[in-house]
Design a protein around this motif. Structure first.
Motif, short mmCIF file in Angstrom:
data_model
loop_
_atom_site.label_atom_id
_atom_site.label_comp_id
_atom_site.label_asym_id
_atom_site.label_seq_id
_atom_site.Cartn_x
_atom_site.Cartn_y
_atom_site.Cartn_z
N ALA A 1 0.82 -1.21 0.00
CA ALA A 1 0.00 0.00 0.00
C ALA A 1 0.85 1.27 0.00
N THR A 2 2.02 1.22 0.65
CA THR A 2 2.87 2.42 0.77
C THR A 2 4.02 2.41 -0.24
N ASP A 3 3.99 1.45 -1.17
CA ASP A 3 5.07 1.28 -2.14
C ASP A 3 6.40 1.12 -1.41
N ASN A 4 6.40 0.16 -0.50
CA ASN A 4 7.57 -0.16 0.32
C ASN A 4 8.04 1.07 1.12
N PHE A 5 7.06 1.76 1.72
CA PHE A 5 7.34 2.94 2.56
C PHE A 5 8.23 3.94 1.81
N SER A 6 7.78 4.23 0.60
CA SER A 6 8.53 5.13 -0.27
C SER A 6 8.56 6.55 0.29
N GLU A 7 9.68 7.22 0.08
CA GLU A 7 9.82 8.62 0.55
C GLU A 7 8.75 9.51 -0.06
N SER A 8 8.35 9.20 -1.28
CA SER A 8 7.35 10.04 -1.95
C SER A 8 5.98 9.93 -1.29
N CYS B 1 7.80 7.98 10.80
CA CYS B 1 7.08 8.76 9.77
C CYS B 1 5.63 8.28 9.63
N VAL B 2 4.84 9.15 9.01
CA VAL B 2 3.47 8.78 8.61
C VAL B 2 3.45 8.75 7.09
N TYR B 3 2.94 7.64 6.52
CA TYR B 3 2.94 7.45 5.07
C TYR B 3 1.52 7.41 4.53
N LYS B 4 1.38 7.83 3.28
CA LYS B 4 0.12 7.64 2.59
C LYS B 4 0.09 6.22 2.07
N GLY B 5 -1.03 5.53 2.25
CA GLY B 5 -1.19 4.17 1.74
C GLY B 5 -2.37 4.10 0.80
N ARG B 6 -2.22 3.31 -0.25
CA ARG B 6 -3.30 3.17 -1.24
C ARG B 6 -3.61 1.70 -1.45
N PHE B 7 -4.85 1.33 -1.10
CA PHE B 7 -5.29 -0.04 -1.31
C PHE B 7 -6.16 -0.11 -2.57
N ASP B 8 -6.71 -1.27 -2.82
CA ASP B 8 -7.56 -1.44 -4.02
C ASP B 8 -8.70 -0.44 -4.03
N LEU C 1 -7.70 5.17 0.36
CA LEU C 1 -6.50 5.80 0.90
C LEU C 1 -6.49 5.78 2.42
N VAL C 2 -5.33 5.56 2.99
CA VAL C 2 -5.17 5.55 4.45
C VAL C 2 -3.88 6.28 4.81
N ALA C 3 -3.72 6.54 6.11
CA ALA C 3 -2.45 7.06 6.63
C ALA C 3 -1.86 5.96 7.51
N VAL C 4 -0.57 5.68 7.31
CA VAL C 4 0.10 4.62 8.06
C VAL C 4 1.21 5.23 8.90
N LYS C 5 1.04 5.18 10.22
CA LYS C 5 2.10 5.69 11.11
C LYS C 5 3.03 4.53 11.44
N LYS C 6 4.33 4.74 11.14
CA LYS C 6 5.34 3.71 11.41
C LYS C 6 6.16 4.15 12.61
N LEU C 7 6.10 3.38 13.68
CA LEU C 7 6.88 3.68 14.88
C LEU C 7 8.09 2.77 14.90
N ASP C 8 9.27 3.35 14.77
CA ASP C 8 10.48 2.53 14.75
C ASP C 8 10.91 2.19 16.17
N ASP C 9 11.83 1.28 16.26
CA ASP C 9 12.24 0.77 17.57
C ASP C 9 12.65 1.91 18.50
N GLY C 10 11.84 2.14 19.50
CA GLY C 10 12.17 3.16 20.51
C GLY C 10 12.05 2.56 21.88
N GLY C 11 12.09 1.22 21.95
CA GLY C 11 12.05 0.55 23.24
C GLY C 11 10.68 0.64 23.88
#
Length: 343
Positions: free
Chosen positions: A44-51, A61-68, A72-82
């Motif tokens: 959906a996010t085109d492999n979490f593309s910068e664009s 980051c928060v990414y735009k995601g596109r499904f069938d 459209l959705v927003a995807v918040k990715k929380l990286d390892d912060g313990g």
């Protein structure tokens, strides 16, 4: 690294969303939350593309995601912060999982993959209030009445948290970047990672959190957190809408000034007030309405929490200033003709 697009992802339609994902119990007390497979998010996010980046936060980051079907959705990715990231992730999923309100962002699901955590929300086409006010357009799309409508929507969302949630919820990080706007400039509160259920707010293990410029003085100085802390932050947002200024502005390389300190003496002076209004909306409003909004803002940012109004009182003060078609009770045509007659 390229990720293969799984066949399962190609055929997934997210509308209607309920029933399309596997609903599982994250934790028994949280009820059912939809869990979305990681490969679907990659696709959906085109492999979490910068664009596709919509914004960046403290933990990712928060990414735009596109499904069938162009869902459209927003995807918040929380990286390892313990533990901190884990706590915020669980907190947000738990609160949003049981909250449904027109002025609070809708949660579509979540995903746990390795050390990363993902939260999937509805996409808000007009981004954040912060971007609209302080980004490239500098507030040019926000008329006086649209700004008041946004304030009213935010107050409605807070009223739901403070008065209608059981137990009440304190947002704890209300700010213009956490107020999102849809294509019609309907405002919704987002980012509930720091939210606190009333009754847990003064525990010793609660770390002082929030954003400079929005944090109420009693919380900053004494760690005292109540619903009135949210009311203070709301007052700051109202000042941003009124003046188009950021909550904290640099005066010199070593000195900053808060919007509250700068504006307070002028907000209560009727001769000075019109001059500090955002030039984009200056001279576009009834002065009487401007004085009323300024009075509400002044009350909300009082240093002493007991002097601040309840958010319900704020709501009732704003209703008569917002046109009926934008959710208030002001009839613009009648108001305009009354103004003409009096002049």
């Amino acid at each position: 690294m390229s990720v293969k697009r799984p066949d399962a992802a190609k055929g997934l339609s997210l509308g209607p969303i309920k029933g399309k994902f596997n609903s599982v119990k994250m934790v028994a007390r949280k009820g059912l939350v939809s869990v979305i497979e990681y490969p679907l998010l990659v696709t959906a996010t085109d492999n979490f593309s910068e664009s596709n980046i919509l914004g960046e936060g403290g933990f990712g980051c928060v990414y735009k995601g596109r499904f069938d079907h162009n869902f459209l959705v927003a995807v918040k990715k929380l990286d390892d912060g313990g533990q901190e990231v884990e706590r915020e992730f669980e907190n947000e999923v738990e609160l949003l999982g049981k909250t449904q309100h027109p002025n609070i962002i809708s949660l579509y699901g979540c995903c746990i993959y390795g050390e990363s955590r993902f939260i999937v929300y509805e996409l808000m086409q007009n981004g954040s209030l912060e971007t609209q006010l302080h980004g490239p357009s500098q507030g040019s799309t926000l008329t006086w009445h649209i700004r008041l409508k946004i304030a009213l929507d935010v107050a409605r969302g807070l009223e739901y948290l403070h008065e209608n949630s059981n137990p009440p919820v304190i947002h704890r990080d209300l700010k213009s970047s956490n107020i999102l706007l849809d294509s019609n400039f309907n405002a919704k509160l987002s980012d509930f990672g720091l939210a606190v259920v009333a009754g847990n707010e003064n525990k010793n293990n609660l770390k002082l959190s929030g954003t400079l410029g929005y944090v109420a003085p009693e919380y900053l100085l004494d760690g005292k957190l109540t619903e009135k802390s949210d009311v203070y932050a709301f007052g700051v947002v109202l000042l941003e809408l009124l003046m188009g200024r950021k909550p904290v502005e640099k005066m010199t390389p070593s000195q900053c000034q808060s919007i509250v300190t700068w504006a307070m003496p002028q907000l209560t002076d009727r001769s000075k007030l019109p001059n500090i209004v955002d030039p984009v909306i200056r001279n576009t409003m009834d002065l009487k309405h401007l004085y009323q909004v300024a009075a509400v803002a002044v009350l909300c940012v009082q240093p002493e929490p007991s002097y601040r109004p309840l958010i319900t009182d704020v709501l009732h003060s704003l209703f008569p200033l917002v046109p009926v078609e934008l959710g208030g009770t002001l009839r613009v045509m009648e108001h305009a003709s009354a103004a003409c007659n009096s002049s």
